[in-house]
Design a protein around this motif. Structure first.
Motif, mmCIF file in Angstrom:
data_model
loop_
_atom_site.group_PDB
_atom_site.id
_atom_site.type_symbol
_atom_site.label_atom_id
_atom_site.label_comp_id
_atom_site.label_asym_id
_atom_site.label_seq_id
_atom_site.Cartn_x
_atom_site.Cartn_y
_atom_site.Cartn_z
ATOM 1 N N GLY A 155 48.164 24.008 30.818
ATOM 2 C CA GLY A 155 48.757 24.288 32.118
ATOM 3 C C GLY A 155 47.851 23.916 33.275
ATOM 4 N N ILE A 156 48.125 24.548 34.400
ATOM 5 C CA ILE A 156 47.419 24.278 35.649
ATOM 6 C C ILE A 156 46.045 24.940 35.638
ATOM 7 N N ILE A 157 45.085 24.334 36.354
ATOM 8 C CA ILE A 157 43.787 24.967 36.627
ATOM 9 C C ILE A 157 43.585 24.877 38.134
ATOM 10 N N TRP A 158 43.936 25.942 38.838
ATOM 11 C CA TRP A 158 43.905 25.925 40.292
ATOM 12 C C TRP A 158 42.480 25.994 40.848
ATOM 13 N N PRO A 159 42.215 25.290 41.958
ATOM 14 C CA PRO A 159 41.016 25.622 42.732
ATOM 15 C C PRO A 159 41.247 26.993 43.374
ATOM 16 N N LYS A 160 40.216 27.780 43.501
ATOM 17 C CA LYS A 160 40.373 29.153 43.997
ATOM 18 C C LYS A 160 41.025 29.187 45.377
ATOM 19 N N SER A 161 40.720 28.212 46.207
ATOM 20 C CA SER A 161 41.153 28.242 47.604
ATOM 21 C C SER A 161 42.661 28.240 47.778
ATOM 22 N N ILE A 162 43.402 27.599 46.869
ATOM 23 C CA ILE A 162 44.851 27.503 47.055
ATOM 24 C C ILE A 162 45.638 28.048 45.863
ATOM 25 N N ALA A 163 44.962 28.750 44.943
ATOM 26 C CA ALA A 163 45.670 29.385 43.830
ATOM 27 C C ALA A 163 46.648 30.411 44.385
ATOM 28 N N PRO A 164 47.851 30.527 43.813
ATOM 29 C CA PRO A 164 48.831 31.507 44.308
ATOM 30 C C PRO A 164 48.249 32.923 44.355
ATOM 31 N N PHE A 165 47.510 33.280 43.322
ATOM 32 C CA PHE A 165 46.745 34.527 43.252
ATOM 33 C C PHE A 165 45.404 34.181 42.623
ATOM 34 N N HIS A 166 44.461 35.096 42.705
ATOM 35 C CA HIS A 166 43.148 34.830 42.122
ATOM 36 C C HIS A 166 42.993 35.399 40.719
ATOM 37 N N VAL A 167 43.743 36.443 40.415
ATOM 38 C CA VAL A 167 43.587 37.127 39.128
ATOM 39 C C VAL A 167 44.946 37.347 38.478
ATOM 40 N N TYR A 168 45.033 36.997 37.204
ATOM 41 C CA TYR A 168 46.199 37.328 36.382
ATOM 42 C C TYR A 168 45.812 38.538 35.545
ATOM 43 N N PHE A 169 46.352 39.685 35.870
ATOM 44 C CA PHE A 169 46.009 40.943 35.196
ATOM 45 C C PHE A 169 47.108 41.277 34.195
ATOM 46 N N ALA A 170 46.787 41.168 32.914
ATOM 47 C CA ALA A 170 47.770 41.375 31.857
ATOM 48 C C ALA A 170 47.570 42.724 31.180
ATOM 49 N N LEU A 171 48.631 43.484 31.128
ATOM 50 C CA LEU A 171 48.637 44.742 30.378
ATOM 51 C C LEU A 171 49.224 44.467 29.005
ATOM 52 N N VAL A 172 48.431 44.789 27.952
ATOM 53 C CA VAL A 172 48.899 44.619 26.573
ATOM 54 C C VAL A 172 48.838 45.990 25.905
ATOM 55 N N GLY A 173 49.945 46.692 25.922
ATOM 56 C CA GLY A 173 49.994 48.047 25.356
ATOM 57 C C GLY A 173 51.223 48.775 25.850
ATOM 58 N N LYS A 174 51.589 49.831 25.137
ATOM 59 C CA LYS A 174 52.818 50.535 25.468
ATOM 60 C C LYS A 174 52.621 52.023 25.741
ATOM 61 N N SER A 175 51.485 52.578 25.416
ATOM 62 C CA SER A 175 51.292 54.014 25.604
ATOM 63 C C SER A 175 51.200 54.358 27.090
ATOM 64 N N GLU A 176 51.541 55.594 27.395
ATOM 65 C CA GLU A 176 51.468 56.041 28.781
ATOM 66 C C GLU A 176 50.034 56.028 29.282
ATOM 67 N N GLU A 177 49.115 56.341 28.368
ATOM 68 C CA GLU A 177 47.709 56.363 28.759
ATOM 69 C C GLU A 177 47.246 54.992 29.243
ATOM 70 N N ILE A 178 47.591 53.951 28.494
ATOM 71 C CA ILE A 178 47.131 52.601 28.867
ATOM 72 C C ILE A 178 47.853 52.106 30.105
ATOM 73 N N LYS A 179 49.127 52.508 30.244
ATOM 74 C CA LYS A 179 49.876 52.118 31.437
ATOM 75 C C LYS A 179 49.279 52.764 32.685
ATOM 76 N N ASN A 180 48.887 54.018 32.551
ATOM 77 C CA ASN A 180 48.260 54.714 33.685
ATOM 78 C C ASN A 180 46.929 54.078 34.060
ATOM 79 N N GLU A 181 46.168 53.675 33.029
ATOM 80 C CA GLU A 181 44.881 53.013 33.282
ATOM 81 C C GLU A 181 45.113 51.674 34.002
ATOM 82 N N ALA A 182 46.140 50.947 33.548
ATOM 83 C CA ALA A 182 46.463 49.666 34.170
ATOM 84 C C ALA A 182 46.853 49.852 35.633
ATOM 85 N N GLU A 183 47.636 50.885 35.902
ATOM 86 C CA GLU A 183 48.056 51.165 37.269
ATOM 87 C C GLU A 183 46.857 51.477 38.160
#
Length: 577
Positions: free
Chosen positions: A467-495
């Motif tokens: 896929g794409i490798i954006w330069p930081k200056s014009i990337a749509p966002f800087h960080v892709y934060f992925a939550l991998v889990g279903k428990s309420e505990e992990i969801k709360n931590e992600a939030e």
């Protein structure tokens, strides 16, 4: 931004009409949606990148006191008729009439409009120099739109126009814009070259003009350059000395040789077992010069190619094209067997390329079917003619000094600046009082950047098989934060982590969708944000850490949720752009 609340769709399949990487990836990553031929909607993530390019442009132009305006997309035909370009623009201009039967067009460029603004407001040299710019939609009805945003019919462009009382002021303003362009493309993080170019019909005489080319293998343009001499030019403009030619200087009588059905240089030279550089290529062109018809015979070494732009500039013609078969017949020339010997000087203008040694001996057409001359010597057997630089520069040529060989790379034109002189101010009758109280037509400069093309060019320069490798200056966002889990505990931590990153001003895309890790990671690679931060339930429960991956290198590390915003900011700071 939460992905669960976003309108974002990615695609596994490569679109059938997408030939280059940027077009493929912008469609697949959901950055643009095709509406029609050469027409695209900018979707949220793609539009974020476009706006970032626009902001960088604004910041750099504002530093040098350029003033932003916004001109209408629809412009009156009378302005174009006044400048003489209503007919000259040809089919690229989309024209129509309003209810009052008045001529209108969708702006392909805005020299006329900005000059009209200027003449209604500026009256004195005291108001100059002045530079106005806009970032706006343009439309050019391309015959064959292709490559997505690289050559679409509708696109976003920054166009600036400067006004000056004299050439020294114009030169100074031109240099300021040149430097601003370098700053813009450096801030975006692009590898580019500023090259000498030809302004075509946009400028007069020896006006300065440069193209800004993003280096990419898929680029349509060839860049001729020499690092030792700090020289770079578009191949159409480049002036070089041909190298590696072994001329036949052995004196011999001219004679006719049979070449049955051999109509090309390649066929003739293979048939006669001679190198192509010991033949002459004869090309006949028609030119309209100040309303009169002219025919020109261009002679080049057999393995060279004609640079039509150079020929057009030499002739200063309004129209240039290869002669038709019927025109060749009227000139008593036999297609496939044309040569310079025996031509009537009153019917044909002959121009030899400067790489031809007129004292050498060549194979050339005999103007008879299936016949060629051998041992044709231009100095002895041909019309005197003219000598000019006609050939297209190629790898292996030398700089004009003869000291260094040039190199060739491919580029994508993303910016073009040129000095217009008084071409438009005179055409539109613009007059400004000078210091002596006399009226004078001011000089203009024109400076364009294809904003949407810059985004596509950045992707051409920055991508891999995933896929794409954006330069930081014009990337749509800087960080892709992925939550991998279903428990309420992990969801709360992600939030909690998501909110901390937001509060720290970090541009984060939170993938909180109900999807598997593999699906999310493929989307992450496809979108190509600089950093991927993964909160995996298993990993977090075992060691209380998250995984941080740099998109450009694939480098991974485990990081603690404590002080995560600081950790992410430090990682972003390490990125050059």
């Amino acid at each position: 931004m939460r992905l669960s609340k976003s309108i974002w769709q990615t695609y596994k399949e490569i679109p059938a009409d997408a030939e280059i990487a940027s077009h493929q990836l912008m469609i697949r990553a959901g950055l643009i949606h095709k509406v029609g031929s050469g027409l695209y909607n900018y979707m949220p993530f793609g539009y974020r990148s476009i706006r970032k390019v626009e902001q960088i442009i604004r910041e750099e132009l504002d530093k040098i006191d350029c003033q932003e305006i916004l001109m209408t997309v629809v412009t009156p035909g009378e302005l174009w008729q006044e400048s003489g370009r209503w007919e000259k623009m040809g089919g690229e201009m989309l024209k129509f009439k309003d209810k009052g039967e008045r001529d209108l067009c969708i702006s392909p460029t805005n020299e006329e409009t900005v000059t009209d603004i200027f003449r209604k407001i500026v009256k004195s040299y005291k108001q100059l120099p002045l530079t106005l710019y806009q970032i706006n939609t343009k439309f050019r009805d391309e015959i064959r739109p292709r490559f997505g945003l690289m050559r679409g019919r509708e696109f976003t462009m920054k166009d600036a126009y400067s006004f000056h009382m004299d050439k020294s002021s114009l030169d100074k303003g031109y240099q300021e814009l040149f430097d601003a362009y370098c700053a813009i493309f450096n801030r975006i993080g692009l590898e580019f070259s500023a090259v000498e170019a030809d302004a075509g019909a946009m400028a007069e005489g020896d006006a300065k003009t440069h193209e800004f080319q993003v280096i990419a293998n898929s680029g349509e343009d060839q860049i001729i350059y020499c690092e030792e001499e700090n020289y770079a030019a578009n191949a159409e403009k480049a002036e070089t000395i041909r190298g590696g030619v072994e001329f036949n200087l052995q004196e011999a009588a001219i004679g006719i040789v049979d070449t049955p059905n051999k109509t090309t240089i390649e066929e003739v030279c293979a048939f006669l077992s001679l190198p192509q550089q010991q033949s002459l290529k004869s090309l006949v062109y028609y030119a309209d010069i100040e309303g009169e018809d002219h025919f020109i015979l261009c002679l080049l070494l057999g393995d060279d190619s004609l640079n039509e732009l150079k020929l057009r500039n030499i002739l200063a013609c309004q129209e240039l094209r290869p002669a038709t078969d019927s025109e060749l017949l009227k000139l008593n020339l036999v297609k496939g067997f044309i040569g310079p010997k025996g031509l009537a000087a009153d019917k044909m203008r002959v121009i030899y390329d400067q790489a031809i040694n007129r004292d050498a001996y060549y194979i050339t057409g005999a103007n008879q079917e299936d016949k060629h001359f051998e041992n044709f010597c231009p100095a002895r057997d041909g019309m005197i003619g003219e000598t000019a630089d006609l050939r297209m520069a190629v790898e292996g040529d030398y700089t004009l000094s003869g000291a260094h060989q040039i190199q060739v790379k491919r580029g994508i034109e993303v910016g073009h600046i040129f000095q217009l002189g008084d071409l438009y101010t005179k055409a539109l009758g613009v007059k400004v009082l000078d210091q002596n109280g006399k009226t004078k037509a001011p000089l203009m400069g024109c400076y364009g950047i294809g904003v949407t093309r810059v985004v596509a060019a950045a992707i051409e320069q920055g991508h891999d098989e995933n896929g794409i490798i954006w330069p930081k200056s014009i990337a749509p966002f800087h960080v892709y934060f992925a939550l991998v889990g279903k428990s309420e505990e992990i969801k709360n931590e992600a939030e909690k982590i998501y909110q901390e990153l937001l509060n720290a001003g970090i541009e984060v895309l939170f993938d909180d969708r109900n999807a598997g890790a593999g699906f999310k990671f493929k989307d992450s690679d496809l979108l190509g944000l600089p950093l991927r931060l993964v909160l995996g339930e298993r990993n977090f429960k075992e060691n209380g850490q998250l995984e941080l991956i740099m998109r450009s290198t694939g480098e991974k590390e485990l990081v603690s949720p404590e002080g995560i915003a600081t950790t992410i900011q430090q990682a972003l700071d390490k990125l050059e752009k």
